[in-house]
Design a protein around this motif. Sequence first.
Motif, short mmCIF file in Angstrom:
data_model
loop_
_atom_site.label_atom_id
_atom_site.label_comp_id
_atom_site.label_asym_id
_atom_site.label_seq_id
_atom_site.Cartn_x
_atom_site.Cartn_y
_atom_site.Cartn_z
N HIS A 87 30.84 -4.86 -30.18
CA HIS A 87 30.05 -5.81 -30.95
C HIS A 87 30.23 -7.23 -30.39
CE1 HIS A 87 29.64 -3.09 -34.73
NE2 HIS A 87 28.48 -3.19 -34.12
N GLN B 217 28.45 -7.52 -27.06
CA GLN B 217 27.00 -7.52 -27.29
C GLN B 217 26.52 -8.91 -27.71
OE1 GLN B 217 25.43 -5.31 -30.74
NE2 GLN B 217 24.07 -4.23 -29.31
N GLN C 252 22.95 -4.46 -20.85
CA GLN C 252 23.16 -3.09 -21.30
C GLN C 252 24.64 -2.79 -21.13
OE1 GLN C 252 21.22 -0.31 -22.60
NE2 GLN C 252 23.37 0.21 -22.89
N GLN D 112 33.85 4.84 -36.03
CA GLN D 112 32.42 4.51 -35.97
C GLN D 112 31.80 4.95 -34.63
OE1 GLN D 112 31.34 0.52 -37.17
NE2 GLN D 112 32.86 0.48 -38.81
N GLY E 98 29.30 6.79 -34.13
CA GLY E 98 27.84 6.67 -34.13
C GLY E 98 27.37 5.28 -33.74
N GLU E 99 28.08 4.27 -34.20
CA GLU E 99 27.75 2.90 -33.84
C GLU E 99 28.05 2.63 -32.37
OE1 GLU E 99 26.59 -1.20 -34.71
OE2 GLU E 99 26.06 0.83 -35.34
N GLU F 196 27.88 4.81 -29.99
CA GLU F 196 26.81 5.46 -29.25
C GLU F 196 25.52 4.64 -29.29
OE1 GLU F 196 24.43 9.74 -29.26
OE2 GLU F 196 25.80 9.22 -30.89
N ARG F 197 25.30 3.93 -30.40
CA ARG F 197 24.10 3.10 -30.53
C ARG F 197 24.17 1.88 -29.61
NH1 ARG F 197 22.24 -1.39 -32.68
NH2 ARG F 197 24.28 -2.03 -33.47
N ILE F 198 25.36 1.31 -29.50
CA ILE F 198 25.52 0.05 -28.76
C ILE F 198 25.59 0.28 -27.25
CG2 ILE F 198 27.03 -1.94 -28.37
CD1 ILE F 198 27.99 -1.58 -31.25
N ARG G 267 24.38 13.35 -24.40
CA ARG G 267 24.06 11.97 -24.04
C ARG G 267 25.12 11.32 -23.15
NH1 ARG G 267 21.74 9.70 -29.85
NH2 ARG G 267 19.80 10.90 -29.83
#
Length: 213
Positions: free
Chosen positions: A96, A99, A106, A124, A126-127, A129-131, A166
Amino acid sequence: MQKPQTAVQRLGVFGGAFDPPHLAHLALVEAAVAQLQLDHVHVLPTGHAWHKPRLLSDAAHRVAMTRLAFAHVPQVVVDEREILRTGPSYTVDTLHELQSEYPQAQLYLLLGDDQRRSLSSWHQIGEIERIAIICAAGRDMAVRAWNKESGPAPTHPPLSDTLQARIRTLDMPLMPHSATDIRVLAATEQALTGLVSPAVERYIHEHHLYRPH
């Protein structure tokens, strides 16, 4: 930490205890830089290792060894933010922050095989993987060492098929390097040739790291 001065479009993120940093760590970063065309890689020594069953070596030593290990890789930025962070240090927090600092970039999260297999238990995930795009390298599990210090190989819930699909695989030789084995050798002042860089080996011996107290 000195931040890159040029615009960063592809940013690698590689964390670990680096206790000590060894040649498999270096090979992973070099493979990622070449194959993912990374502009920079933030290499982050772990701060409060809440997930480790043992105490880590002093942070100053691990940072110094990390700087020596990656000194010849111009894309590497040794990032001390997790060392300086109080309390448990989570990868998602680091992602985070990066980012926010590099909003146009990227992010690529670089992992060794042992880290990849534990992903299901990460905070987290899932987060994460999103970032970031997750990229992993494998090691030869047939020769991977687990001794009395580290205990039995930990078991983790299997990765979901979606997450597994992924994860990108970095093309690099299998390198069955183990920081645990290196510490055992260093404890008895044995040579570490072919396991760590010459500069890191000198540092370990000069500072009497990993010797029994």
